[in-house]
Structures are given as structure tokens and as C-alpha cells.
Motif scaffolding. Structure first.
Motif, mmCIF file in Angstrom:
data_model
loop_
_atom_site.group_PDB
_atom_site.id
_atom_site.type_symbol
_atom_site.label_atom_id
_atom_site.label_comp_id
_atom_site.label_asym_id
_atom_site.label_seq_id
_atom_site.Cartn_x
_atom_site.Cartn_y
_atom_site.Cartn_z
ATOM 1 N N THR A 23 -16.429 -5.660 0.188
ATOM 2 C CA THR A 23 -15.433 -6.249 -0.704
ATOM 3 C C THR A 23 -16.020 -6.627 -2.047
ATOM 4 N N ALA A 52 -9.611 -1.241 -7.917
ATOM 5 C CA ALA A 52 -10.531 -0.110 -7.775
ATOM 6 C C ALA A 52 -9.768 1.202 -7.915
ATOM 7 N N GLN A 53 -8.513 1.207 -7.437
ATOM 8 C CA GLN A 53 -7.691 2.408 -7.519
ATOM 9 C C GLN A 53 -7.015 2.541 -8.889
ATOM 10 N N ARG A 62 -17.639 -6.402 6.065
ATOM 11 C CA ARG A 62 -16.436 -6.372 5.205
ATOM 12 C C ARG A 62 -16.677 -7.165 3.924
ATOM 13 N N ARG A 114 -9.035 -6.555 -5.146
ATOM 14 C CA ARG A 114 -10.150 -5.658 -5.471
ATOM 15 C C ARG A 114 -9.798 -4.204 -5.168
ATOM 16 N N HIS A 115 -9.128 -3.983 -4.057
ATOM 17 C CA HIS A 115 -8.776 -2.615 -3.672
ATOM 18 C C HIS A 115 -7.805 -2.000 -4.688
ATOM 19 N N VAL A 123 -8.969 -9.530 -1.087
ATOM 20 C CA VAL A 123 -9.443 -8.179 -0.769
ATOM 21 C C VAL A 123 -8.500 -7.139 -1.361
ATOM 22 N N MET A 124 -7.198 -7.378 -1.236
ATOM 23 C CA MET A 124 -6.212 -6.452 -1.789
ATOM 24 C C MET A 124 -6.366 -6.321 -3.299
ATOM 25 N N ALA A 131 0.830 -1.202 0.000
ATOM 26 C CA ALA A 131 0.000 0.000 0.000
ATOM 27 C C ALA A 131 0.867 1.255 0.000
#
Length: 213
Positions: free
Chosen positions: A173, A73-74, A169, A69-70, A66-67, A42
Motif C-alpha cells: 500500500t 495509481a490508476q 498489504r 492510493r489504488h 488503500v482505495m 471499482a
């Protein structure tokens, strides 16, 4: 021609070192960073970028699914190849649904990671040979790998719950509201005759989906 910039994310330095050496044998490929944790990834992503990110799903401080997707998304243009011990069809389906462009297991021949990155460069989605066989077998059986009783969405919710995430969560997610997520959990409990998330995690462990501490 600009080099292909690759980042390796894995908590084992010896694994990163081996793959770095392999990847940099390819003309024009450069491993510009090695990262050993979700927190470090991150921080790195805040101040740099890459063309391909090779991501382990099992980091000590973060859930790779989860990471994934995050990160997308960014940076939706980022090409992510999953490199993991998990070969179950449920993991593969979830990673691809989240936007991964490649999925290779650590039991594969090392050259499969090279093949995956080449395929991504051609605009293709790449699955390692053992993963293709596993997914094909699950599809032929008409189920979702170790969770044939569940729908695809319920299986996705089951996997995230089994990995220790709260219902809230899980909802955030996979992009559903909390009420829907609770409804999925209720259906999962009913179909699998479960009474708690603890029982759910025990079942996931017995079916080889998670390893309990």
C-alpha cells in the motif's frame, strides 16, 4: 463549457442524496454517479470517468486509504476529496501523502465540501476548518496526533495495521518492501510496548483511531 462531473462514494444513501442536492446547486456541477461500496466503485471506474471523486474512508467492503492510493495509481489526474468522520491528523497526513486534494469531515458545515471542490479547481489543496485546527494542534505539539511516540512512517504503518491489514498489504500500500515493513512493525512494538497486532488494535481503539467491531 463542459459540466464538472462529480462522483459521490458513501455507503449511506441519505448522505449521498443530501450532498448531491447541495452540489448541483452550483452552476455547471453535475453528480454523475452515486456509489455505495468499494466493489461498486471499482466496477464503475472500469467503464467511466469523472473530474472529482468525493470519497468516504469507511466503506463496508474496503479501506478508503488503500482505495485512495489504488485509484490514483490508476488515474493520477483524478481529483479526490476525502469526506469522512475521521478528523485525526494522522488520517489527514496519510490521505494527503496518498494524493488526496481535499479533506473534509462530516462534522463540518455542508458548504465546506463546496469550498473544497472550488479550491481544487484553483489548483489548491483544501482542508476543512476543523481539520486545519486539529492538524495545527498536532504540529504545534511536535507529534503525530494520537501517536507522538512514532515517526511519521511508523505512524502510517501503525494506522494500516490497526485497520486490519497484513504486513505484506501494508508494504504494498505505501510502496515499501516487506522487510522494511516488518522492521517498522518491530519498532512500533518496542516503542509502544506491544506484543501482538491484537494489542496494537486495542491501543488504536483507546486512542480513538479505529472502532473495534
Amino acid at each position: 463549457m463542459s459540466p464538472l462531473r462529480i462522483v459521490l462514494v458513501d455507503d449511506h444513501p441519505i448522505v449521498r442524496a443530501g450532498f448531491k442536492q447541495l452540489l448541483e446547486l452550483e452552476p455547471g456541477w453535475q453528480v454523475i454517479a452515486e456509489v455505495g461500496s468499494a466493489q461498486a466503485l471499482a466496477a464503475w471506474m472500469l467503464q467511466a470517468t469523472c473530474d472529482v471523486l468525493v470519497l468516504d474512508l469507511s466503506l463496508p467492503d474496503g479501506d478508503g486509504l488503500v482505495m485512495l492510493r489504488h485509484l490514483l495509481a490508476q488515474r493520477p489526474e483524478l481529483a479526490i476529496v476525502v469526506l469522512t468522520m475521521h478528523d485525526g491528523a494522522l488520517y489527514v497526513q496519510d490521505a494527503l501523502a496518498a494524493g488526496a486534494r481535499g479533506y473534509v469531515t462530516k462534522r463540518s458545515a455542508p458548504d465546506e465540501l463546496v469550498d473544497a471542490i472550488r479550491a481544487i479547481g484553483r489548483g489548491e489543496i483544501y482542508l476543512g476548518s476543523d481539520v486545519r485546527n486539529h492538524v495545527a494542534g498536532a504540529s504545534a505539539a511536535g507529534g503525530h496526533d494520537q501517536l507522538p511516540e512514532l515517526t511519521a512512517r511508523e505512524a502510517q504503518v501503525f494506522l494500516l495495521l490497526a485497520r486490519g491489514h497484513s504486513v505484506a498489504r501494508v508494504a504494498a500500500t505505501i510502496g515499501i518492501n516487506a522487510k522494511t515493513a516488518y522492521a517498522h512493525r518491530t519498532n512500533i512494538y518496542a516503542k509502544l510496548k506491544l506484543g501482538s497486532d491484537h494489542e496494537l488494535r486495542l491501543l488504536a481503539s483507546r486512542r480513538g483511531l479505529v472502532a473495534l467491531d
